[in-house]
Design a protein around this motif. Structure first.
Motif, mmCIF file in Angstrom:
data_model
loop_
_atom_site.group_PDB
_atom_site.id
_atom_site.type_symbol
_atom_site.label_atom_id
_atom_site.label_comp_id
_atom_site.label_asym_id
_atom_site.label_seq_id
_atom_site.Cartn_x
_atom_site.Cartn_y
_atom_site.Cartn_z
ATOM 1 N N TYR A 106 0.843 -1.193 0.000
ATOM 2 C CA TYR A 106 0.000 0.000 0.000
ATOM 3 C C TYR A 106 0.880 1.245 0.000
ATOM 4 O O TYR A 106 1.835 1.349 0.774
ATOM 5 N N GLY A 192 -2.327 2.055 5.730
ATOM 6 C CA GLY A 192 -3.269 1.125 5.121
ATOM 7 C C GLY A 192 -4.445 1.883 4.557
ATOM 8 O O GLY A 192 -4.608 3.085 4.814
ATOM 9 N N PRO A 193 -5.277 1.219 3.767
ATOM 10 C CA PRO A 193 -6.432 1.908 3.186
ATOM 11 C C PRO A 193 -7.399 2.379 4.261
ATOM 12 O O PRO A 193 -7.669 1.669 5.233
#
Length: 406
Positions: A106, A192-193
């Motif tokens: 990511y 992270g998303p």
């Protein structure tokens, strides 16, 4: 009392780090020791100071270049190079001292990195202030104990100091918990998303799977129409012609031969019509279950087919249907295109997921973008499953699907 206050302060400092641990996960490793997390908090104060100095010095030096549109891209690239190094340092700190695990591939945007570092500098410096207040409180507690030991403090003054110190200690510990939770949340959003990105990714996946299902249904309809037109319809026309010739024949022996041929043709029509019906939807799947339906696939297959069925619990109907069509399509492709001499099928229920695996010893080279396999991928994706195709030239071909049953 001095030991109580300092012990509570140290427990609060280390306990606040519990909020900095990642989400509870059945497969997650146990949280690191409190001492390691305490070192992580102290190191976070140092990295926050380093980040603040970086933005203060480099930001001031690059400020005029950031304001000028012509030099802004180069200045921003220089600023982000250092910011990404600081972010990488924070990521290592979270992983080593707090045991956090983040997605490997990511890549956060520049805006997200700058926002994270700004919040990180603020929380880190504020955490340093809170820790300093705890240390100052511990010194005051020591002086208080010394005064009690010498008898220079009265009971009313002692009670006032204890109440006031307890309130300040409580506020400091709660402040540490809040700062640790904020540090954890901002790290997860940067490394992270975010929830918004996950939601958008989920929407994209659902839209793609819906389009794939619609396309697969259209492809299946066209195949059914082609099978009926080129197969069943042509054989019915031939049957009608045979019956017409038999009816017009004046020779009884010739008429009997034509009727016998028409009877054989009708048997072939029934067999082909039954095959088309099975390809549309097997009735045995509803009446007898997945195992018997797969047995029907083995009976109709022209290649030796071995099936290992390891399912000890009832399956949802959509999962049974998807598993059946995965096996049926893979076996049909192997029989038509792979020149295989043996096919192995394994259907196993592991936990809440059904694993389907079809392997043949053919020449390989299956096209994952073909209409049949693309339709299977859409059917499996509609159930939040995953389809994997491994078909190197020379073989073997392995098609595996994982279907959630919950």
């Amino acid at each position: 009392m001095h030991e109580d206050l300092t012990g509570a302060a140290s427990d609060g400092l280390a306990g606040a780090l519990g909020a900095a641990a990642p989400e509870d996960d059945p497969s997650a490793a146990p949280p690191p020791p409190r001492r390691r997390r305490g070192l992580g908090v102290l190191l976070g104060c140092a990295t926050a100071l380093l980040g603040s100095l970086y933005f203060l010095v480099v930001g001031a030096a690059l400020g005029p270049f950031l304001l000028w549109p012509r030099t802004r891209p180069d200045a921003l690239r220089i600023l982000m190079a250092g910011a990404r190094r600081l972010t990488a340092l924070e990521r290592i700190r979270r992983s080593v001292f707090f045991g956090d695990r983040f997605p490997e591939h990511y890549k956060a945007s520049d805006q997200k990195i700058l926002r994270y570092l700004a919040v990180r500098c603020y929380t880190g410096l504020l955490c340093a202030v809170v820790i300093g207040l705890l240390g100052f409180g511990a010194v005051l507690a020591g002086l208080l104990v010394n005064g009690v030991a010498r008898g220079s403090l009265g009971w009313d003054e002692l009670l006032t100091q204890v109440v006031l110190g307890s309130v300040l200690l409580f506020l400091d510990v709660q402040g540490l918990y809040s700062l640790a939770a904020l540090d954890t949340r901002t790290a997860r959003e940067c490394f992270g998303p975010s929830e918004r990105e996950l939601l958008q990714q989920r929407i994209d996946e659902l839209a793609a799977s819906r389009a794939a299902v619609v396309q697969a249904v259209d492809v299946e309809r066209r195949r059914i129409e082609r099978d009926l037109h080129d197969g069943v319809q042509q054989r019915l026309v031939a049957l009608a012609m045979l019956l017409g010739r038999a009816r017009r024949s004046r020779d009884p022996e010739r008429a009997d031969a034509l009727l016998l041929q028409a009877h054989e043709e009708s048997q072939g029509v029934l067999t082909e019509l039954r095959e088309v019906a099975w390809r549309v939807y097997p009735s045995a799947l509803d009446s007898l279950g997945l195992q018997e339906a797969l047995g029907g696939v083995a009976e109709r297959c022209s290649i030796p087919l071995r099936i290992a069925f390891e399912v000890g619990a009832p399956l949802p109907k959509p999962v049974e249907t998807a598993a059946y069509f995965v096996v049926s399509e893979a076996v049909t492709n192997a029989a038509k295109h792979s020149s295989a001499t043996a096919i192995e099928v394994r259907v196993a229920l592991t936990g809440a997921r059904l694993a389907v695996r079809v392997e043949d010893n053919g020449k390989g080279g299956a096209d994952p973008a073909g209409s049949g396999l693309a339709g299977l991928r859409g059917r499996v994706a509609a159930l939040d499953g995953a389809l994997h195709i491994d078909s190197p030239l020379g073989g073997p071909t392995t098609i595996s699907a994982e279907l959630p049953c919950a």
